[in-house]
Scaffold this motif. Structure first.
Motif, PDB file in Angstrom:
ATOM      1  N   ALA A 338      14.299  18.542  48.496  1.00 10.24           N
ATOM      2  CA  ALA A 338      15.653  17.739  48.173  1.00 10.24           C
ATOM      3  C   ALA A 338      16.677  18.852  48.328  1.00 10.24           C
ATOM      4  N   ARG A 339      16.362  20.060  47.935  1.00 11.45           N
ATOM      5  CA  ARG A 339      17.437  21.058  47.895  1.00 11.45           C
ATOM      6  C   ARG A 339      17.588  21.703  49.356  1.00 11.45           C
ATOM      7  N   LEU A 340      16.583  21.881  49.986  1.00  9.88           N
ATOM      8  CA  LEU A 340      16.829  22.332  51.207  1.00  9.88           C
ATOM      9  C   LEU A 340      17.434  21.173  52.312  1.00  9.88           C
ATOM     10  N   GLU A 341      17.332  20.043  52.053  1.00 11.24           N
ATOM     11  CA  GLU A 341      17.881  19.007  52.830  1.00 11.24           C
ATOM     12  C   GLU A 341      19.417  18.919  52.715  1.00 11.24           C
ATOM     13  N   HIS A 342      19.654  19.309  51.310  1.00  7.95           N
ATOM     14  CA  HIS A 342      20.868  19.354  50.879  1.00  7.95           C
ATOM     15  C   HIS A 342      21.648  20.470  51.803  1.00  7.95           C
ATOM     16  N   VAL A 343      20.775  21.774  51.758  1.00 10.37           N
ATOM     17  CA  VAL A 343      21.466  22.795  52.401  1.00 10.37           C
ATOM     18  C   VAL A 343      21.489  22.283  53.965  1.00 10.37           C
ATOM     19  N   ARG A 344      20.742  21.724  54.482  1.00  9.81           N
ATOM     20  CA  ARG A 344      20.734  21.337  55.906  1.00  9.81           C
ATOM     21  C   ARG A 344      21.877  20.558  56.252  1.00  9.81           C
ATOM     22  N   ARG A 345      22.072  19.415  55.375  1.00  9.70           N
ATOM     23  CA  ARG A 345      23.378  18.518  55.480  1.00  9.70           C
ATOM     24  C   ARG A 345      24.435  19.297  55.501  1.00  9.70           C
ATOM     25  N   LEU A 346      24.898  20.247  54.502  1.00  6.73           N
ATOM     26  CA  LEU A 346      26.153  20.803  54.454  1.00  6.73           C
ATOM     27  C   LEU A 346      26.232  21.951  55.724  1.00  6.73           C
ATOM     28  N   LEU A 347      25.069  22.401  56.148  1.00  5.96           N
ATOM     29  CA  LEU A 347      25.243  23.387  57.724  1.00  5.96           C
ATOM     30  C   LEU A 347      25.697  22.185  58.626  1.00  5.96           C
ATOM     31  N   ILE A 348      25.211  21.344  58.723  1.00  7.85           N
ATOM     32  CA  ILE A 348      25.668  20.181  59.768  1.00  7.85           C
ATOM     33  C   ILE A 348      27.134  19.628  59.772  1.00  7.85           C
ATOM     34  N   GLU A 349      27.468  19.270  58.554  1.00  8.49           N
ATOM     35  CA  GLU A 349      28.725  18.532  58.013  1.00  8.49           C
ATOM     36  C   GLU A 349      29.754  19.317  57.692  1.00  8.49           C
ATOM     37  N   THR A 350      29.708  20.563  57.491  1.00  5.14           N
ATOM     38  CA  THR A 350      30.789  21.384  56.930  1.00  5.14           C
ATOM     39  C   THR A 350      30.816  22.711  57.592  1.00  5.14           C
ATOM     40  N   ASP A 351      31.906  23.425  57.498  1.00  6.63           N
ATOM     41  CA  ASP A 351      31.919  24.948  57.886  1.00  6.63           C
ATOM     42  C   ASP A 351      32.203  25.823  56.915  1.00  6.63           C
ATOM     43  N   LEU A 352      31.503  25.323  55.826  1.00  9.34           N
ATOM     44  CA  LEU A 352      31.388  26.270  54.470  1.00  9.34           C
ATOM     45  C   LEU A 352      30.674  27.490  55.128  1.00  9.34           C
ATOM     46  N   PRO A 353      30.862  28.672  54.598  1.00 13.67           N
ATOM     47  CA  PRO A 353      29.989  29.764  54.791  1.00 13.67           C
ATOM     48  C   PRO A 353      28.703  29.867  54.032  1.00 13.67           C
ATOM     49  N   LEU A 354      27.924  30.445  54.310  1.00 11.59           N
ATOM     50  CA  LEU A 354      26.434  30.439  53.966  1.00 11.59           C
ATOM     51  C   LEU A 354      26.376  30.699  52.246  1.00 11.59           C
ATOM     52  N   ALA A 355      27.146  31.703  51.823  1.00 17.96           N
ATOM     53  CA  ALA A 355      27.398  31.982  50.331  1.00 17.96           C
ATOM     54  C   ALA A 355      27.787  30.626  49.640  1.00 17.96           C
ATOM     55  N   GLY A 356      28.954  30.094  50.154  1.00 18.84           N
ATOM     56  CA  GLY A 356      29.303  28.794  49.617  1.00 18.84           C
ATOM     57  C   GLY A 356      28.162  27.794  49.422  1.00 18.84           C
ATOM     58  N   ILE A 357      27.582  27.376  50.455  1.00 19.17           N
ATOM     59  CA  ILE A 357      26.417  26.599  50.756  1.00 19.17           C
ATOM     60  C   ILE A 357      25.517  26.767  49.574  1.00 19.17           C
ATOM     61  N   ALA A 358      24.962  28.076  49.328  1.00 17.84           N
ATOM     62  CA  ALA A 358      23.841  28.546  48.498  1.00 17.84           C
ATOM     63  C   ALA A 358      24.652  28.077  46.908  1.00 17.84           C
ATOM     64  N   GLU A 359      25.906  28.437  46.832  1.00 15.02           N
ATOM     65  CA  GLU A 359      26.326  28.140  45.391  1.00 15.02           C
ATOM     66  C   GLU A 359      26.415  26.472  45.226  1.00 15.02           C
ATOM     67  N   ARG A 360      26.745  25.648  46.072  1.00 18.18           N
ATOM     68  CA  ARG A 360      26.864  24.358  46.085  1.00 18.18           C
ATOM     69  C   ARG A 360      25.331  23.658  45.767  1.00 18.18           C
ATOM     70  N   THR A 361      24.250  24.466  46.331  1.00 18.47           N
ATOM     71  CA  THR A 361      22.837  23.740  46.314  1.00 18.47           C
ATOM     72  C   THR A 361      21.931  24.648  45.242  1.00 18.47           C
ATOM     73  N   GLY A 362      22.539  25.128  44.350  1.00 22.44           N
ATOM     74  CA  GLY A 362      21.658  25.799  43.063  1.00 22.44           C
ATOM     75  C   GLY A 362      20.932  26.774  43.470  1.00 22.44           C
ATOM     76  N   TYR A 363      21.193  27.454  44.425  1.00 22.76           N
ATOM     77  CA  TYR A 363      20.800  29.062  44.777  1.00 22.76           C
ATOM     78  C   TYR A 363      21.726  30.034  44.002  1.00 22.76           C
ATOM     79  N   GLN A 364      21.097  30.803  43.348  1.00 22.84           N
ATOM     80  CA  GLN A 364      21.762  31.834  42.681  1.00 22.84           C
ATOM     81  C   GLN A 364      21.990  33.203  43.733  1.00 22.84           C
ATOM     82  N   HIS A 365      20.901  33.304  44.648  1.00 20.49           N
ATOM     83  CA  HIS A 365      21.146  34.429  45.790  1.00 20.49           C
ATOM     84  C   HIS A 365      21.127  33.886  46.796  1.00 20.49           C
TER      85      HIS A 365
END
Length: 388
Positions: A338-365
């Motif tokens: 579920a978390r990785l699907e959320h990551v993939r969705r943000l990669l497709i639908e936003t221009d957020l940097p990878l660090a911002g996506i990690a922060e929004r999907t519960g990854y501390q690193h």
């Protein structure tokens, strides 16, 4: 004044492709990317709609055509011009005269069926291009074959027989009655975002819950239709950008005098982009169903199995046993999915940097997210974003 050499002629390419849908706009981006990287092309294009048949303008002189082939008259007109042409539609037969480059319709259907079967669904249905009788609907036929191969039957909405040419929104009550008559929960594949929005709106207005009564998956994505739907819609990622690039590359070869391939070029789908409309599983165990809803609601947080235990007042051993019995996977695997699907969705639908996506999907690193994404999808997130 000397010149190093004669300047290369800019080829003129007509794009007879509709511009109203997200899928076709992505395809056109792929064509543009190819031309920008290889050689400059001068494009002829007009803003056009889905139901329009597009023709080359009288007097237009060019070198090639990329088109959405929709009827025999259009095909005859293109053949009379004698120009290299590539068809990017599911309509029209592949030929040496007008070869076809398209997303793999059969593979899309199989992917949809396997996605739903893995979620535990036993009831399947399909709503195709209602009101568009010109389509030979391979998607619906292949979806029925794939579900039958898995041991299940699929029912198809065909609309009122005497009104089958009417668009879906004019058959709302007929559609509602059909949806209510399905055995719930049902896995429902729909033709595109326009059909998906109408189906979900009909459900929302008539006491049917998406995704718990009906899990709705669109064969293609349209961001505008998705934003207007009562529930965000899951879709098959057909990689239209790659379809556009492949079509441009083939046209480039044809304009250089090379022969068309004997078979059509089919671009396989990337996967399912899961949003709320299918973010569920058909399970009889109420504890597992509640766990899945909790995971869905908290996929953007650093959720752990222990958090799930506390929320559901259940032991870890019991939770894992019931998950495995119902879904064939553990709660930890489902949380990660579920978390990785959320990551993939943000990669497709936003221009957020990878660090911002990690922060929004519960990854501390960030590096943990990158490694997990590559294990799941076979390539790092940055490359996934660039290539889709």
């Amino acid at each position: 004044m000397g010149m190093a050499g004669k300047q290369e002629k800019r080829r003129r390419v007509a794009l007879l492709v509709q511009t109203t849908s997200e899928w076709h706009r992505q395809l056109l981006r792929g064509v543009a990317d190819y031309a920008r990287e290889h050689r400059p092309w001068d494009f002829h294009i007009e803003p056009r709609g889905l139901l329009e048949t597009m023709q080359l303008p009288k007097g237009w002189r060019g070198d090639g055509v990329i088109l959405r082939l929709v009827d025999p008259a259009q095909e005859r007109a293109i053949r009379r011009r004698g120009l290299p042409a590539v068809n990017v539609s599911w309509q029209g037969e592949h030929s040496r005269a007008i070869p076809r480059v398209s997303s793999d319709e059969s593979a899309c259907a199989r992917l949809a069926a396997s996605h739903f079967v893995e979620k535990g669904f036993r009831s399947f249905a399909y709503v195709g291009p209602v009101g568009q009788p010109r389509y030979a609907d391979v998607l619906g036929a292949e979806f029925a074959i794939a579900t039958r191969a898995a041991g299940f039957e699929c029912v198809t909405f065909s609309g009122k027989s005497r009104k089958h040419r009417q668009p879906l929104h004019q058959q709302r009550q007929w559609l509602v009655d059909w949806l209510h008559g399905l055995r719930h929960p049902t896995a429902l594949l729909v033709w595109n975002g326009e059909v998906g929005r109408e189906v979900i709106a009909a459900c929302s207005a008539n006491g049917l819950h998406v995704p718990d009564d009906l899990a709705v998956l669109c064969a293609e994505h349209d961001s505008v239709m998705n934003s207007l739907a009562p529930v965000p819609m899951s879709n098959i990622d057909q990689s239209p950008l790659r379809v556009g690039r492949e079509a441009a590359a083939l046209l480039d070869r044809l304009m250089s005098g090379r022969r068309a391939p004997a078979r059509p070029i089919h671009v396989p789908p990337v996967g399912v982009v899961q949003r709320q409309s299918t973010d569920t599983a058909a399970v009889d165990d109420s504890l597992v169903a509640n766990a899945l809803r909790h995971i869905r609601a908290h996929a953007h947080e650093p959720l752990k199995v222990s958090d799930l235990q506390k929320a559901l007042f259940v032991s870890r051993r019991s939770l894992e046993h019931r998950f495995t019995q119902a879904l064939g996977r553990t709660p930890a695997v489902e949380i990660r999915r579920a978390r990785l699907e959320h990551v993939r969705r943000l990669l497709i639908e936003t221009d957020l940097p990878l660090a911002g996506i990690a922060e929004r999907t519960g990854y501390q690193h960030l590096e943990v997210m990158v490694r997990a994404f590559q294990r799941q999808f076979g390539l790092p997130p940055g490359r996934f974003r660039r290539e889709r």
